[in-house]
Design a protein around this motif. Structure first.
Motif, PDB file in Angstrom:
ATOM      1  N   CYS A 136       0.807  -1.215   0.000  1.00 41.96           N
ATOM      2  CA  CYS A 136       0.000   0.000   0.000  1.00 41.96           C
ATOM      3  C   CYS A 136       0.844   1.272   0.000  1.00 41.96           C
ATOM      4  N   LEU A 137       2.167   1.128   0.199  1.00 39.37           N
ATOM      5  CA  LEU A 137       3.045   2.290   0.255  1.00 39.37           C
ATOM      6  C   LEU A 137       3.777   2.536  -1.057  1.00 39.37           C
ATOM      7  N   LEU A 138       3.700   1.587  -1.965  1.00 38.36           N
ATOM      8  CA  LEU A 138       4.483   1.665  -3.197  1.00 38.36           C
ATOM      9  C   LEU A 138       3.609   2.030  -4.383  1.00 38.36           C
ATOM     10  N   ASP A 139       4.154   2.869  -5.233  1.00 31.71           N
ATOM     11  CA  ASP A 139       3.536   3.175  -6.518  1.00 31.71           C
ATOM     12  C   ASP A 139       4.253   2.327  -7.549  1.00 31.71           C
ATOM     13  N   THR A 140       3.637   1.225  -7.933  1.00 29.32           N
ATOM     14  CA  THR A 140       4.311   0.267  -8.809  1.00 29.32           C
ATOM     15  C   THR A 140       4.534   0.795 -10.220  1.00 29.32           C
ATOM     16  N   ALA A 141       3.946   1.934 -10.532  1.00 29.70           N
ATOM     17  CA  ALA A 141       4.188   2.542 -11.839  1.00 29.70           C
ATOM     18  C   ALA A 141       5.431   3.421 -11.823  1.00 29.70           C
ATOM     19  N   ARG A 142       6.042   3.578 -10.650  1.00 30.25           N
ATOM     20  CA  ARG A 142       7.209   4.456 -10.511  1.00 30.25           C
ATOM     21  C   ARG A 142       8.360   3.723  -9.842  1.00 30.25           C
ATOM     22  N   ILE A 143       8.696   2.574 -10.368  1.00 30.56           N
ATOM     23  CA  ILE A 143       9.805   1.785  -9.827  1.00 30.56           C
ATOM     24  C   ILE A 143      11.082   2.128 -10.593  1.00 30.56           C
ATOM     25  N   GLY A 144      12.105   2.519  -9.870  1.00 32.13           N
ATOM     26  CA  GLY A 144      13.411   2.792 -10.466  1.00 32.13           C
ATOM     27  C   GLY A 144      14.439   1.825  -9.912  1.00 32.13           C
ATOM     28  N   ALA A 145      15.437   1.507 -10.712  1.00 33.36           N
ATOM     29  CA  ALA A 145      16.509   0.596 -10.283  1.00 33.36           C
ATOM     30  C   ALA A 145      17.845   1.220 -10.630  1.00 33.36           C
ATOM     31  N   ALA A 146      18.755   1.191  -9.665  1.00 34.23           N
ATOM     32  CA  ALA A 146      20.114   1.705  -9.880  1.00 34.23           C
ATOM     33  C   ALA A 146      21.104   0.681  -9.381  1.00 34.23           C
ATOM     34  N   GLY A 147      22.208   0.538 -10.081  1.00 30.70           N
ATOM     35  CA  GLY A 147      23.231  -0.417  -9.673  1.00 30.70           C
ATOM     36  C   GLY A 147      24.614   0.097  -9.982  1.00 30.70           C
ATOM     37  N   HIS A 148      25.576  -0.287  -9.136  1.00 34.64           N
ATOM     38  CA  HIS A 148      26.969   0.113  -9.300  1.00 34.64           C
ATOM     39  C   HIS A 148      27.802  -1.086  -9.722  1.00 34.64           C
ATOM     40  N   SER A 149      28.702  -0.889 -10.668  1.00 34.54           N
ATOM     41  CA  SER A 149      29.609  -1.924 -11.134  1.00 34.54           C
ATOM     42  C   SER A 149      28.803  -3.084 -11.716  1.00 34.54           C
ATOM     43  N   LEU A 150      28.988  -4.316 -11.219  1.00 38.02           N
ATOM     44  CA  LEU A 150      28.216  -5.437 -11.723  1.00 38.02           C
ATOM     45  C   LEU A 150      26.727  -5.235 -11.460  1.00 38.02           C
ATOM     46  N   GLY A 151      26.396  -4.488 -10.405  1.00 35.39           N
ATOM     47  CA  GLY A 151      24.999  -4.165 -10.148  1.00 35.39           C
ATOM     48  C   GLY A 151      24.385  -3.350 -11.268  1.00 35.39           C
ATOM     49  N   GLY A 152      25.194  -2.497 -11.908  1.00 45.89           N
ATOM     50  CA  GLY A 152      24.704  -1.740 -13.045  1.00 45.89           C
ATOM     51  C   GLY A 152      24.386  -2.641 -14.226  1.00 45.89           C
ATOM     52  N   ALA A 153      25.262  -3.616 -14.474  1.00 44.79           N
ATOM     53  CA  ALA A 153      24.992  -4.583 -15.536  1.00 44.79           C
ATOM     54  C   ALA A 153      23.737  -5.383 -15.220  1.00 44.79           C
ATOM     55  N   ALA A 154      23.512  -5.670 -13.934  1.00 44.68           N
ATOM     56  CA  ALA A 154      22.345  -6.451 -13.528  1.00 44.68           C
ATOM     57  C   ALA A 154      21.047  -5.684 -13.776  1.00 44.68           C
ATOM     58  N   VAL A 155      21.008  -4.388 -13.427  1.00 48.83           N
ATOM     59  CA  VAL A 155      19.757  -3.645 -13.641  1.00 48.83           C
ATOM     60  C   VAL A 155      19.506  -3.419 -15.132  1.00 48.83           C
ATOM     61  N   ALA A 156      20.573  -3.323 -15.920  1.00 53.46           N
ATOM     62  CA  ALA A 156      20.383  -3.195 -17.363  1.00 53.46           C
ATOM     63  C   ALA A 156      19.767  -4.474 -17.927  1.00 53.46           C
ATOM     64  N   GLU A 157      20.279  -5.616 -17.515  1.00 48.95           N
ATOM     65  CA  GLU A 157      19.743  -6.892 -17.970  1.00 48.95           C
ATOM     66  C   GLU A 157      18.344  -7.131 -17.412  1.00 48.95           C
ATOM     67  N   LEU A 158      18.059  -6.583 -16.227  1.00 47.92           N
ATOM     68  CA  LEU A 158      16.735  -6.715 -15.620  1.00 47.92           C
ATOM     69  C   LEU A 158      15.643  -6.176 -16.532  1.00 47.92           C
ATOM     70  N   THR A 159      15.956  -5.111 -17.266  1.00 48.95           N
ATOM     71  CA  THR A 159      14.940  -4.498 -18.122  1.00 48.95           C
ATOM     72  C   THR A 159      14.469  -5.435 -19.226  1.00 48.95           C
ATOM     73  N   ARG A 160      15.282  -6.413 -19.557  1.00 56.16           N
ATOM     74  CA  ARG A 160      14.906  -7.384 -20.589  1.00 56.16           C
ATOM     75  C   ARG A 160      13.983  -8.456 -20.019  1.00 56.16           C
ATOM     76  N   LEU A 161      14.051  -8.658 -18.698  1.00 51.09           N
ATOM     77  CA  LEU A 161      13.329  -9.755 -18.065  1.00 51.09           C
ATOM     78  C   LEU A 161      12.108  -9.310 -17.277  1.00 51.09           C
ATOM     79  N   ASP A 162      12.043  -8.035 -16.917  1.00 56.91           N
ATOM     80  CA  ASP A 162      10.994  -7.560 -16.019  1.00 56.91           C
ATOM     81  C   ASP A 162      10.526  -6.191 -16.500  1.00 56.91           C
ATOM     82  N   THR A 163       9.228  -6.028 -16.678  1.00 52.65           N
ATOM     83  CA  THR A 163       8.686  -4.777 -17.205  1.00 52.65           C
ATOM     84  C   THR A 163       8.369  -3.764 -16.108  1.00 52.65           C
ATOM     85  N   ARG A 164       8.566  -4.118 -14.842  1.00 51.52           N
ATOM     86  CA  ARG A 164       8.172  -3.207 -13.759  1.00 51.52           C
ATOM     87  C   ARG A 164       9.070  -1.986 -13.611  1.00 51.52           C
ATOM     88  N   PRO A 165      10.385  -2.082 -13.771  1.00 50.40           N
ATOM     89  CA  PRO A 165      11.195  -0.861 -13.667  1.00 50.40           C
ATOM     90  C   PRO A 165      10.800   0.152 -14.738  1.00 50.40           C
TER      91      PRO A 165
END
Length: 250
Positions: free
Chosen positions: A86-115
């Motif tokens: 009830c606290l989250l606006d699922t239409a406004r999900i952002g993801a940020a990652g550093h180093s390998l985490g950055g590669a992970a959030v980039a690849e996430l966009t191919r697998l998950d439409t929520r970000p």
């Protein structure tokens, strides 16, 4: 940068932004040895024959797991029974990652439409996203200074840029190092791990004062996510943040 362990099965530094010279950092190895002896004094006469200081593991294999883990976290946070639902606006999900985490959030966009927007903070990019490209706002924030001896430090960035089909932003933090966006940038000094005479420090911390990189990256992330998640474009005053180089193409 593609090395193998003595067992011949584990790749080290494959596409990682961690410098191979970290493996030869005798000061770090000595600190680890001193800590070990503090716990096990009986090992004082035992010789250390192998010392290594980099990340262990197959980066491609780790990248396969990380996006799915992020996706599972989103599932749990947004599930109807979640206390966060009830606290989250699922239409406004952002993801940020550093180093390998950055590669992970980039690849996430191919697998998950929520970000709805992602930010990549330094490090190399891998995965199938380099062939498909995401269709959402993307920020690429570079921290590591150019290294003519290691052109793969930011591998994949030039390949991904023309494939971005949403608003795209490229920011460079001048004077920063790979760890400038992390707490380690501040903690390394008190821990005795920040030596201005060590050439590796330019890669790791850059030339910025401790904590300055965190301030700069926080400003960039806030402006990016406020614009693309909240619909509130923010102006970053160049006189207050002269280290930032902004290149935005809508």
């Amino acid at each position: 940068m593609d090395a193998w362990s003595s067992a011949g099965v584990v790749r080290r530094h494959f596409g990682s932004a961690v410098s191979g010279s970290f493996d030869q950092n005798g000061r770090i190895h000595q600190r680890i040895r001193d800590t070990l002896l503090g716990f096990f004094s009986g090992l004082s006469d035992v010789a250390v024959t192998h010392a290594w200081g980099g990340p262990l593991g197959d980066v491609e294999e780790r990248l396969t797991r990380r996006p799915s883990r992020i996706s599972r976290i989103l599932e749990r946070l947004t599930a109807p029974h979640s206390p966060w639902h009830c606290l989250l606006d699922t239409a406004r999900i952002g993801a940020a990652g550093h180093s390998l985490g950055g590669a992970a959030v980039a690849e996430l966009t191919r697998l998950d439409t929520r970000p709805a927007a992602i930010a990549v903070l330094d490090g190399s990019l891998f995965g199938q996203v380099l062939s498909t490209g995401p269709e959402l706002p993307v920020l690429l924030c570079g921290l590591t200074p150019p290294d003519p001896e290691d052109p793969d430090v930011l591998a994949g960035w030039d390949q991904l840029w023309p494939l971005l089909r949403g608003p795209r932003h490229h920011t460079t933090v001048r004077g920063a190092g790979h760890m400038s966006a992390t707490d380690f940038d501040v903690l390394a000094g008190p821990l005795g791990l920040r030596d201005p005479d060590d050439p590796d420090n330019r890669f790791t911390f850059g030339a910025l004062p401790p904590g300055r990189g965190i301030t700069l990256v926080r400003e960039v992330l806030a402006a990016f996510f406020n614009e693309h998640l909240m619909g509130s474009p923010a102006h970053i005053p160049p006189e207050a943040f002269p280290e930032l180089s902004l290149d935005t193409i809508p």
